[in-house]
Write a protein that holds these residues in place. Structure first.
Motif, PDB file in Angstrom:
ATOM      1  N   SER A 147       1.084  -1.179  -0.145  1.00  0.00           N
ATOM      2  CA  SER A 147       0.072  -0.291  -0.036  1.00  0.00           C
ATOM      3  C   SER A 147       0.915   1.263  -0.083  1.00  0.00           C
ATOM      4  N   ILE A 148       0.425   2.162  -0.687  1.00  0.00           N
ATOM      5  CA  ILE A 148       1.146   3.538  -0.942  1.00  0.00           C
ATOM      6  C   ILE A 148       0.141   4.460  -0.208  1.00  0.00           C
ATOM      7  N   THR A 149       0.533   5.408   0.641  1.00  0.00           N
ATOM      8  CA  THR A 149      -0.361   6.720   1.046  1.00  0.00           C
ATOM      9  C   THR A 149       0.554   7.999   0.553  1.00  0.00           C
ATOM     10  N   GLY A 150      -0.386   8.885  -0.037  1.00  0.00           N
ATOM     11  CA  GLY A 150       0.287   9.989  -0.718  1.00  0.00           C
ATOM     12  C   GLY A 150      -0.805  11.091  -0.684  1.00  0.00           C
ATOM     13  N   ASN A 151      -0.451  12.381  -1.106  1.00  0.00           N
ATOM     14  CA  ASN A 151      -1.339  13.446  -1.254  1.00  0.00           C
ATOM     15  C   ASN A 151      -1.487  13.615  -2.841  1.00  0.00           C
ATOM     16  N   VAL A 152      -2.663  13.946  -3.350  1.00  0.00           N
ATOM     17  CA  VAL A 152      -3.037  14.313  -4.597  1.00  0.00           C
ATOM     18  C   VAL A 152      -3.088  15.730  -4.984  1.00  0.00           C
ATOM     19  N   THR A 153      -2.148  16.262  -5.791  1.00  0.00           N
ATOM     20  CA  THR A 153      -2.409  17.723  -6.133  1.00  0.00           C
ATOM     21  C   THR A 153      -2.946  17.607  -7.451  1.00  0.00           C
ATOM     22  N   ASN A 154      -4.195  18.192  -7.678  1.00  0.00           N
ATOM     23  CA  ASN A 154      -4.963  18.502  -8.876  1.00  0.00           C
ATOM     24  C   ASN A 154      -5.047  20.037  -9.000  1.00  0.00           C
ATOM     25  N   LEU A 155      -4.324  20.328 -10.088  1.00  0.00           N
ATOM     26  CA  LEU A 155      -4.193  21.836 -10.340  1.00  0.00           C
ATOM     27  C   LEU A 155      -4.996  22.451 -11.764  1.00  0.00           C
ATOM     28  N   VAL A 156      -5.405  23.427 -11.562  1.00  0.00           N
ATOM     29  CA  VAL A 156      -5.740  24.198 -13.029  1.00  0.00           C
ATOM     30  C   VAL A 156      -5.019  25.471 -13.025  1.00  0.00           C
ATOM     31  N   THR A 157      -4.385  25.834 -14.085  1.00  0.00           N
ATOM     32  CA  THR A 157      -3.647  26.982 -14.234  1.00  0.00           C
ATOM     33  C   THR A 157      -4.130  27.451 -15.451  1.00  0.00           C
ATOM     34  N   ASN A 158      -3.924  29.154 -15.323  1.00  0.00           N
ATOM     35  CA  ASN A 158      -4.137  30.137 -16.495  1.00  0.00           C
ATOM     36  C   ASN A 158      -3.534  30.989 -16.548  1.00  0.00           C
TER      37      ASN A 158
END
Length: 182
Positions: free
Chosen positions: A88-99
């Motif tokens: 198992s891997i635990t992590g943080n998700v970073t979902n970005l939208v840039t403009n």
């Protein structure tokens, strides 16, 4: 009586010469039995892999052109996340939208996300959009931190509906940063 031998103008005991000769021969006999040196090299890579697609196939890791649309339009993309590790891997998700022209959560009517064709969540309606700076918004569509079981594969379908006044180039990125255990 001890026998002596003259060598290079000096006298040596025969016993001493025989002892030196035996040690030399014994050492020479051991040389072929000494081990050679072996080396092993391993390359460590991230246990998490993400890919993007306009369909649920044709996965790629390179930047994907989502094409052009007019304000008020809708875009669908898929993000595939795979745990490559046998744990198992635990992590943080970073979902970005840039403009580069600026972006706010108000640029979107809805951002609908479903994982593995499950329940659809509207991230705008759930207030899961934040604005870290004037050119970036962040979407959370997983608990932080999130845990992926060994070899788990998630496919997220993301349907983004823009407001009519949304203009500019919107870049969507997603990245998983595994937690580092002590």
């Amino acid at each position: 009586m001890k026998k002596k031998v003259s060598l290079f103008g000096k006298e040596f005991s025969v016993f001493a010469l025989v002892a030196v000769a035996m040690v030399t021969l014994a050492s020479a006999a051991l040389v072929p039995y000494l081990s050679n040196m072996v080396t092993g090299t391993v390359t460590a890579e991230s246990p998490m892999k993400q890919e993007i697609s306009l369909t649920e196939g044709n996965w790629q890791t390179n930047a994907l052109s989502l094409g052009t649309m007019h304000g008020g339009g809708e875009k669908t993309l898929y993000v595939r996340t795979e745990n490559l590790a046998n744990k198992s891997i635990t992590g943080n998700v970073t979902n970005l939208v840039t403009n580069p022209n600026g972006v706010t959560c108000a640029d979107f009517i809805s951002v609908n996300v479903s994982t593995n064709n499950g329940t659809v969540y509207d991230l705008i309606a759930l207030s899961s959009c934040t604005e870290p700076n004037a050119n970036t918004v962040k979407f959370a569509y997983a608990p932080e931190p999130n845990t992926w079981n060994a070899f788990q594969v998630d496919i997220n379908k993301i349907v983004v509906t823009f407001k009519v006044n949304a203009v500019g180039t919107y870049n969507f990125t997603s990245q998983i940063i595994p937690e580092v255990l002590p």
